[in-house]
Write an enzyme that holds these catalytic residues in place. Structure first.
Site, PDB file in Angstrom:
ATOM      1  NE  ARG A 211      -4.221  -1.520  -0.009  1.00  0.00           N
ATOM      2  CZ  ARG A 211      -4.288  -2.566  -0.817  1.00  0.00           C
ATOM      3  NH1 ARG A 211      -3.263  -2.851  -1.591  1.00  0.00           N
ATOM      4  NH2 ARG A 211      -5.372  -3.320  -0.840  1.00  0.00           N
TER       5      ARG A 211
ATOM      6  CD  GLU B 199      -2.456   3.170  -5.660  1.00  0.00           C
ATOM      7  OE1 GLU B 199      -3.271   2.345  -6.067  1.00  0.00           O
ATOM      8  OE2 GLU B 199      -1.318   2.869  -5.275  1.00  0.00           O
TER       9      GLU B 199
ATOM     10  CG  HIS C 235      -2.290  -0.995  -7.365  1.00  0.00           C
ATOM     11  ND1 HIS C 235      -2.616  -0.220  -6.282  1.00  0.00           N
ATOM     12  CD2 HIS C 235      -2.510  -2.273  -6.971  1.00  0.00           C
ATOM     13  CE1 HIS C 235      -3.035  -0.985  -5.278  1.00  0.00           C
ATOM     14  NE2 HIS C 235      -2.967  -2.242  -5.688  1.00  0.00           N
TER      15      HIS C 235
END
Length: 325
Positions: free
Chosen positions: A234, A263, A295
């Site tokens: 994360r 993000e 991601h």
């Protein structure tokens, strides 16, 4: 069962539609985020399906509760984006996918590490331009290096197994390590010891009040000069401004991240031709020893299938280990 999917992409649609042949639900997909101003679009649905950057704050949950959407399906493992206090109070059913493919994320972390260490991304660009010079492409043997892992869950265990295969020494910080990761041959260490002794530090822990900004100026100052830092968990585990300072001062030798603390306004979209307004992110991009992916660590055929299958099972299950509240 009617389910509305937020923050959906083509790979989501393809995977869920395929798995849905075994369920025959009505699935609808929208590309925008679930947040207070979009939650009302779920009127008439039995459930919503959300992803990591959807905003399941109290205001969003209030709207869903008002329109009688009581089942919220997270197609991810993390739930730091959910107001759990309100969900519990209003008896909303919040499900997640705790394990979809720990191998996918662990292997991506190793990929970032290998690429940064051996300068593969630089070499690729050089060769395409006809430049076969080896200057400034030196890496290091991973054999006998010390790897610090923060978080000893399934992903941390997979990562530890891979790094043991390289002949690395493994230090692990986890308040409650699993028995299976202990069998890998890791050495349980304090957080300070991990920071001080590791040549490589890889983050595999959830984001919560205890782990937010676990990588900051204080922790970076404890690390070896030239440490390689990897984060596929994360974005909020890292205080980006402090990492930039560490990169400038050569304390951090390389940074590989698949996540970023801000993000949600950048990732999962095509910004080609746009000027990204996040100055901190843009500053990260100028460092030659920083490698960023958007991601995608989870993105394998196996993981997508598992996410789809578990999520749709969660849609019709009242009691499950996947039920958060």
């Amino acid at each position: 069962m009617k389910i509305l999917f937020f923050s959906s992409h083509e790979y989501d649609k393809k995977s869920f539609i395929s798995v849905n042949q075994n369920f025959n639900f009505t699935l609808d997909f929208v590309e925008f985020r679930l947040e207070p101003k979009t939650a009302a679009l779920a009127q008439g649905y039995d459930a919503v399906c959300a992803f990591v950057n959807d905003d399941l704050c109290k205001d969003t949950l209030k709207v869903l509760n008002k329109i009688k959407v009581k089942r919220i399906l997270l197609r991810c493992a993390g739930f730091n984006n959910v107001d759990l206090d309100y969900a519990q109070k209003e008896k909303l059913l919040i499900y997640r996918v705790p394990e979809y493919s720990p191998y996918a994320v662990a292997e991506h972390a190793v990929g970032l590490l290998m690429c940064l260490n051996r300068k593969i991304h630089k070499s690729y660009n050089r060769v395409r331009e006809g430049n076969f010079s080896l200057n400034a492409l030196e890496g290091m043997d991973l054999f006998n290096k010390t790897v610090g892992i923060i978080g000893g869950g399934k992903i941390g265990e997979c990562f530890a197994n891979i790094m043991k295969g390289f002949g690395c020494k493994i230090l692990l910080f986890d308040p409650k390590p699993s028995e299976s990761i202990l069998k890998v041959g890791v050495k349980i260490s304090s957080l300070d010891h991990v920071f001080k002794k590791s040549d490589i530090v890889s983050l595999h822990c959830p984001l919560n009040e205890y782990t937010k900004y676990i990588i900051n100026k204080t922790s970076i100052d404890k690390m070896k000069k030239g440490v390689i830092l990897i984060n596929t968990s994360r974005g909020g585990l890292i205080k980006t401004s402090d990492v930039i300072h560490g990169l400038k001062g050569l304390k951090i030798g390389a940074l590989g991240i698949d996540v970023y603390e801000e993000e949600e306004s950048i990732f999962f979209k095509d910004h080609k031709g746009d000027i990204i307004q996040d100055d901190v992110f843009e500053r990260l991009m100028i460092f030659p020893n920083v490698l960023i992916t958007g991601h995608q660590a989870f993105l394998t055929h196996e993981a997508l299938h598992n996410i789809s299958e578990v999520t749709l099972k969660n849609a019709i299950t009242e009691k499950s280990i996947n039920l958060i509240y």
